[in-house]
Scaffold this active site. Structure first.
Site, mmCIF file in Angstrom:
data_model
loop_
_atom_site.group_PDB
_atom_site.id
_atom_site.type_symbol
_atom_site.label_atom_id
_atom_site.label_comp_id
_atom_site.label_asym_id
_atom_site.label_seq_id
_atom_site.Cartn_x
_atom_site.Cartn_y
_atom_site.Cartn_z
ATOM 1 N N CYS A 162 0.813 -1.219 0.000
ATOM 2 C CA CYS A 162 0.000 0.000 0.000
ATOM 3 C C CYS A 162 0.846 1.269 0.000
ATOM 4 O O CYS A 162 0.295 2.362 -0.116
ATOM 5 C CB CYS A 162 -0.927 -0.003 1.203
ATOM 6 S SG CYS A 162 -1.774 -1.564 1.403
ATOM 7 N N HIS A 294 -3.375 7.908 5.589
ATOM 8 C CA HIS A 294 -3.457 6.565 5.012
ATOM 9 C C HIS A 294 -4.887 6.055 5.215
ATOM 10 O O HIS A 294 -5.473 5.487 4.316
ATOM 11 C CB HIS A 294 -2.423 5.647 5.655
ATOM 12 C CG HIS A 294 -2.325 4.317 4.987
ATOM 13 N ND1 HIS A 294 -2.037 4.190 3.658
ATOM 14 C CD2 HIS A 294 -2.497 3.047 5.460
ATOM 15 C CE1 HIS A 294 -2.035 2.900 3.332
ATOM 16 N NE2 HIS A 294 -2.311 2.191 4.402
ATOM 17 N N GLU A 305 -2.591 5.450 13.291
ATOM 18 C CA GLU A 305 -2.233 6.655 12.539
ATOM 19 C C GLU A 305 -2.567 7.916 13.339
ATOM 20 O O GLU A 305 -1.781 8.867 13.365
ATOM 21 C CB GLU A 305 -2.969 6.671 11.187
ATOM 22 C CG GLU A 305 -2.541 7.844 10.311
ATOM 23 C CD GLU A 305 -3.017 7.718 8.868
ATOM 24 O OE1 GLU A 305 -3.878 6.856 8.596
ATOM 25 O OE2 GLU A 305 -2.522 8.485 8.020
ATOM 26 N N LYS A 326 -9.775 7.562 0.855
ATOM 27 C CA LYS A 326 -10.084 6.161 0.534
ATOM 28 C C LYS A 326 -11.579 5.911 0.684
ATOM 29 O O LYS A 326 -12.126 4.992 0.078
ATOM 30 C CB LYS A 326 -9.299 5.212 1.442
ATOM 31 C CG LYS A 326 -7.810 5.137 1.102
ATOM 32 C CD LYS A 326 -7.120 4.040 1.896
ATOM 33 C CE LYS A 326 -5.665 3.860 1.461
ATOM 34 N NZ LYS A 326 -4.777 4.947 1.909
ATOM 35 N N HIS A 331 -9.450 1.952 -1.653
ATOM 36 C CA HIS A 331 -8.027 1.757 -1.396
ATOM 37 C C HIS A 331 -7.402 1.181 -2.668
ATOM 38 O O HIS A 331 -7.683 0.045 -3.034
ATOM 39 C CB HIS A 331 -7.847 0.806 -0.203
ATOM 40 C CG HIS A 331 -6.434 0.717 0.291
ATOM 41 N ND1 HIS A 331 -5.350 1.054 -0.471
ATOM 42 C CD2 HIS A 331 -5.930 0.319 1.490
ATOM 43 C CE1 HIS A 331 -4.236 0.867 0.233
ATOM 44 N NE2 HIS A 331 -4.560 0.429 1.423
ATOM 45 N N PHE A 389 1.453 -2.859 4.604
ATOM 46 C CA PHE A 389 1.765 -4.178 5.125
ATOM 47 C C PHE A 389 3.268 -4.395 4.924
ATOM 48 O O PHE A 389 3.848 -3.952 3.921
ATOM 49 C CB PHE A 389 1.012 -5.260 4.347
ATOM 50 C CG PHE A 389 -0.413 -5.460 4.798
ATOM 51 C CD1 PHE A 389 -0.966 -4.728 5.834
ATOM 52 C CD2 PHE A 389 -1.215 -6.412 4.177
ATOM 53 C CE1 PHE A 389 -2.271 -4.928 6.251
ATOM 54 C CE2 PHE A 389 -2.527 -6.629 4.577
ATOM 55 C CZ PHE A 389 -3.059 -5.887 5.610
#
Lengths: 404, 91
Positions: A162, A294, A305, A326, A331, A389
């Site tokens: 990502c 994010h 976050e 998003k 996403h 990730f």
């Protein structure tokens, strides 16, 4: 130090199939998430996504090209053409070796893989399309961009899940700063909305079947999108010399690794990336007016976050508007940071796109979330976060062109 | 019927034992799954093993405290959930 500015932007995503329509949809807070229209959707438990609808590849490519282009490469080319058109660059013999391409992507040509696996496993066929390999390879979008525009400088694809796009754009800027190139096409692309792509994500049990509501108390996961955004990053003097229109300066970036868990984020890694990007730009937390978070809408990301932002910004947190788009375009995984940089450009132009879908702000996410409707802004400094990730974090700082 | 109940209980405990790298005899029905060392990723794998073994779908979302109204926090509650879900399957 050589400085880097953005002189062109192009995109195709679920909100719009060019830059202007996407920025308009972002400003309107349009939610492009809806029922998935893909083969075998009835065998999926997750049946929503932010698909690019009404895209006719034949309108953009001839038959010979299409044989070699997976959807993720088509998206990159459509976005790249718009960016190049906007930048108005002429690729001369002298410029070509100084002009490269770094695109972010995570899944490769997923539709090509899906089709090929379906043919040999499900349909019992003994051959697949002869161009399966050149279509699915992760560097195909970068390669096709070099061929489309005759760019002979450094080119490759960056894959960090990502954070792929932010890593790609950070590397492209570093390439220009270091003097290895004068202009770079960069950004990201992803087309993972296939049966196999969604099925794999279902397994992790982090996908929402209701919608993407980042920083909302009722959030129940992420929703996938698809598309691309490609930018022209250009050495500042090069851009000024030719009188180019400058959209923003790429003022700073930083990359860090959590070195912890393969999927659970760590606020220390995220905070270090934001702090590093600000330091690289020579800016303070008080200078920042907007963060494109994010903000995946998962339980784990949003809380981590929010904690990381509070740690880095301290008392200045209250003065920083935050949104996660998003919720609007889904996403985009390897294309996420690229499409999300559009919101940063919008913010620098005066409009902060909102987070969609929030009904009850999560008290555990103590941030000034822009929700529901866009907000006017005069901010000159914005951040774009990507935390992947693998614990790979990449943060980019953009500043307004008139700040230069 | 009693044998089948016992069989579900034993199978779930075997799955948990493999996941937690413990001997099945070390797992008591009163144990919490997190106390067995099963973290969020371990939970996802456990649910997958249970779904494959019993041919059921467990409505588990890692973002929610409970899995679609099912309590999956202890060995006993997990066994109870499997009973309920297999019962639905049979019906």
């Amino acid at each position: 130090m050589r400085r880097v500015v953005i002189t062109g932007a192009g995109t195709i995503n679920s909100l719009g199939q060019d830059y202007a329509s996407t920025l308009a949809a972002l400003a309107a807070g349009t939610v492009a998430i809806g029922p998935l229209d893909i083969p075998d959707v009835d065998r999926l438990s997750v049946r929503i996504g932010a698909q690019v609808r009404g895209f006719v590849p034949e309108d953009h490519f001839d038959k010979a090209q299409l044989g070699l282009l997976d959807r993720f490469a088509q998206f990159a080319l459509v976005a790249g053409r718009e960016a190049m058109g906007q930048a108005g660059l002429v690729v001369t013999e002298a410029l070509a070796p100084r002009f490269g391409v770094i695109v972010g992507n995570s899944g490769g040509g997923m539709r090509t893989q899906d089709d090929a696996f379906r043919a040999v496993y499900a349909e019992g066929k003994n051959r697949v399309h002869p161009f399966t390999v050149p279509r699915l390879m992760s560097n195909a979008p970068s390669a096709h961009l070099t061929m489309e525009f005759g760019l002979r400088g450094p080119s490759f694809t960056v894959s960090s899940a990502c954070a792929s796009s932010n890593h790609a754009m950070g590397e492209a800027a570093a390439m220009i700063r270091a003097g290895r190139a004068d202009v770079m096409l960069t950004g990201g692309t992803e087309a993972m909305l296939t049966f196999g792509g969604i099925k794999a994500w279902e397994g992790l049990r982090v996908m929402s079947s209701t919608g993407c509501r980042p920083f909302c108390a009722t959030r129940d996961g992420m929703v996938q999108g698809e598309g691309a955004a490609i930018y022209v990053f250009e050495e500042r003097d090069h851009a000024l010399a030719r009188g180019a229109t400058i959209l923003a300066e790429v003022a700073g970036f930083a990359m860090t690794s959590d070195a912890g868990d393969i999927v659970m984020p760590d606020p220390r890694g995220a905070a270090a990336a934001m702090r590093g990007a600000l330091a690289d730009a020579g800016l303070a937390p008080e200078d920042v007016g907007y963060i494109n978070a994010h903000g995946t809408g998962t339980a784990a990301n949003d809380r981590v976050e929010a904690a990381a932002i509070n740690e880095v910004f301290g008392a200045a947190t209250a003065g920083v508007a935050v949104s996660s788009t998003k919720s609007l375009h889904g996403h985009l995984i390897g294309g996420a940071g690229a499409v999300e940089l559009l919101s940063c450009l919008s913010a620098l132009a005066g409009v902060i796109p909102p987070t969609g879908g929030i009904t009850d702000p999560d008290p555990d996410c103590d941030l000034d979330i822009v929700a529901g409707a866009a907000r006017r802004s005069e901010t000159q400094v914005v951040l774009s976060n990507a935390f992947a990730f693998g614990g790979m974090n990449a943060v980019i700082v953009l500043t307004a062109p008139d700040r230069i | 019927m009693k044998d089948m109940m016992d069989s579900i209980e034993q199978t779930v405990i075997d799955i948990l034992a493999r996941q937690a790298v413990l001997d099945p005899s070390d797992i008591a029905t009163g144990d919490r799954l997190d106390a067995l060392g099963i973290d969020s990723l371990g939970m996802v794998e456990t649910i997958f093993a249970i779904e494959e073994t019993f041919d059921i779908s467990v409505p588990f979302n890692a973002n929610e405290q409970n899995g679609g109204g099912l309590d999956l926090t202890t060995v006993a509650s997990l066994i109870e959930a499997v009973h309920a879900l297999t019962g639905e399957t049979v019906a």
